[in-house]
Design a protein around this motif. Sequence first.
Motif, PDB file in Angstrom:
ATOM      1  N   GLY A 108       0.792  -1.219   0.000  1.00 19.53           N
ATOM      2  CA  GLY A 108       0.000   0.000   0.000  1.00 19.53           C
ATOM      3  C   GLY A 108       0.824   1.269   0.000  1.00 19.53           C
ATOM      4  N   GLY A 109       2.108   1.128   0.233  1.00 16.85           N
ATOM      5  CA  GLY A 109       2.987   2.283   0.272  1.00 16.85           C
ATOM      6  C   GLY A 109       3.463   2.713  -1.102  1.00 16.85           C
ATOM      7  N   SER A 110       4.373   3.688  -1.096  1.00 14.03           N
ATOM      8  CA  SER A 110       4.879   4.261  -2.339  1.00 14.03           C
ATOM      9  C   SER A 110       6.398   4.344  -2.333  1.00 14.03           C
ATOM     10  N   ASN A 153       2.887   3.749  -6.659  1.00 16.65           N
ATOM     11  CA  ASN A 153       1.915   3.876  -5.579  1.00 16.65           C
ATOM     12  C   ASN A 153       1.143   2.575  -5.410  1.00 16.65           C
ATOM     13  N   SER A 154       0.478   2.458  -4.276  1.00 17.54           N
ATOM     14  CA  SER A 154      -0.344   1.271  -3.995  1.00 17.54           C
ATOM     15  C   SER A 154       0.446  -0.009  -4.260  1.00 17.54           C
ATOM     16  N   LEU A 155       1.646  -0.056  -3.739  1.00 19.09           N
ATOM     17  CA  LEU A 155       2.518  -1.195  -4.013  1.00 19.09           C
ATOM     18  C   LEU A 155       1.971  -2.478  -3.406  1.00 19.09           C
ATOM     19  N   LYS A 156       2.234  -3.559  -4.108  1.00 15.70           N
ATOM     20  CA  LYS A 156       1.781  -4.880  -3.699  1.00 15.70           C
ATOM     21  C   LYS A 156       2.990  -5.803  -3.520  1.00 15.70           C
ATOM     22  N   PRO A 157       2.869  -6.840  -2.729  1.00 12.49           N
ATOM     23  CA  PRO A 157       3.992  -7.783  -2.586  1.00 12.49           C
ATOM     24  C   PRO A 157       4.469  -8.340  -3.920  1.00 12.49           C
ATOM     25  N   GLU A 158       3.575  -8.490  -4.867  1.00 14.39           N
ATOM     26  CA  GLU A 158       3.976  -9.026  -6.172  1.00 14.39           C
ATOM     27  C   GLU A 158       4.767  -8.020  -7.011  1.00 14.39           C
ATOM     28  N   VAL A 160       7.717  -2.790 -17.468  1.00  9.54           N
ATOM     29  CA  VAL A 160       6.915  -2.038 -16.519  1.00  9.54           C
ATOM     30  C   VAL A 160       6.344  -0.772 -17.161  1.00  9.54           C
ATOM     31  N   ALA A 161       7.223   0.092 -17.641  1.00 11.09           N
ATOM     32  CA  ALA A 161       6.761   1.365 -18.207  1.00 11.09           C
ATOM     33  C   ALA A 161       7.861   1.961 -19.077  1.00 11.09           C
ATOM     34  N   ALA A 162       7.467   2.843 -19.988  1.00 14.70           N
ATOM     35  CA  ALA A 162       8.434   3.515 -20.848  1.00 14.70           C
ATOM     36  C   ALA A 162       7.911   4.883 -21.236  1.00 14.70           C
ATOM     37  N   ILE A 163       8.834   5.757 -21.586  1.00 11.75           N
ATOM     38  CA  ILE A 163       8.469   7.090 -22.070  1.00 11.75           C
ATOM     39  C   ILE A 163       9.298   7.396 -23.307  1.00 11.75           C
ATOM     40  N   ARG A 164       8.634   7.897 -24.340  1.00  6.11           N
ATOM     41  CA  ARG A 164       9.316   8.282 -25.573  1.00  6.11           C
ATOM     42  C   ARG A 164       9.490   9.790 -25.541  1.00  6.11           C
ATOM     43  N   TRP A 165      10.748  10.246 -25.614  1.00  9.25           N
ATOM     44  CA  TRP A 165      11.037  11.648 -25.400  1.00  9.25           C
ATOM     45  C   TRP A 165      10.395  12.546 -26.459  1.00  9.25           C
ATOM     46  N   GLY A 166      10.415  12.154 -27.679  1.00 10.29           N
ATOM     47  CA  GLY A 166       9.998  13.053 -28.756  1.00 10.29           C
ATOM     48  C   GLY A 166       8.592  13.595 -28.608  1.00 10.29           C
ATOM     49  N   ASP A 167       7.632  12.724 -28.323  1.00 15.65           N
ATOM     50  CA  ASP A 167       6.242  13.165 -28.220  1.00 15.65           C
ATOM     51  C   ASP A 167       5.661  12.959 -26.831  1.00 15.65           C
ATOM     52  N   GLY A 168       6.492  12.476 -25.898  1.00 17.79           N
ATOM     53  CA  GLY A 168       6.029  12.284 -24.530  1.00 17.79           C
ATOM     54  C   GLY A 168       5.120  11.093 -24.332  1.00 17.79           C
ATOM     55  N   VAL A 185       0.663  -2.672 -13.856  1.00 21.00           N
ATOM     56  CA  VAL A 185       1.002  -1.473 -13.088  1.00 21.00           C
ATOM     57  C   VAL A 185       0.185  -0.252 -13.497  1.00 21.00           C
ATOM     58  N   LYS A 186      -0.582  -0.367 -14.569  1.00 22.26           N
ATOM     59  CA  LYS A 186      -1.342   0.781 -15.061  1.00 22.26           C
ATOM     60  C   LYS A 186      -2.292   1.276 -13.982  1.00 22.26           C
ATOM     61  N   GLY A 187      -2.275   2.573 -13.766  1.00 18.29           N
ATOM     62  CA  GLY A 187      -3.120   3.162 -12.738  1.00 18.29           C
ATOM     63  C   GLY A 187      -2.451   3.268 -11.382  1.00 18.29           C
ATOM     64  N   ARG A 188      -1.349   2.556 -11.187  1.00 17.29           N
ATOM     65  CA  ARG A 188      -0.621   2.617  -9.916  1.00 17.29           C
ATOM     66  C   ARG A 188       0.753   3.260 -10.084  1.00 17.29           C
TER      67      ARG A 188
END
Length: 125
Positions: free
Chosen positions: A15-17, A84-89, A48-56, A64-67
């Motif tokens: 539940g922590g961050s 956020n809302s971390l889970k043991p998994e 898990v996640a990625a960001i493309r610099w050119g267009d954001g 993990v979407k939404g957390r």
Amino acid sequence: QVQLVESGGGLVQAGGSLRLSCAASGRTFSNYAMGWFRQAPGKEREFVAAIRWGDGSTFYSDSVKGRFTISGDNAKNTVYLQMNSLKPEDTAVYSCAAAQYYRSNYRTGSKYDYWGQGTQVTVSS
């Protein structure tokens, strides 16, 4: 060459961050995108996640979407992962990666050219 250094991992209760950071140095001007992957003991590496610099554009795994939120400061060559809302998994070694070519998406490890050493995230129940 690009060097990546992660920080911010640790132990947190469910539940922590936590906020992970990944600082890039070297030939960072050629980075098109940066991403986060994780690997738990006995399991395969997972996007898990990625960001493309050119267009954001941002990309997230369904788990993990939404957390989790990925963001970046291109001027500082740093990418962040707010968890956020971390889970043991969610317990795993989290690694950041840099891609030096444009792709339509960045959900697989083969799209990346450089990797950090990883930081441990442990979520207790």
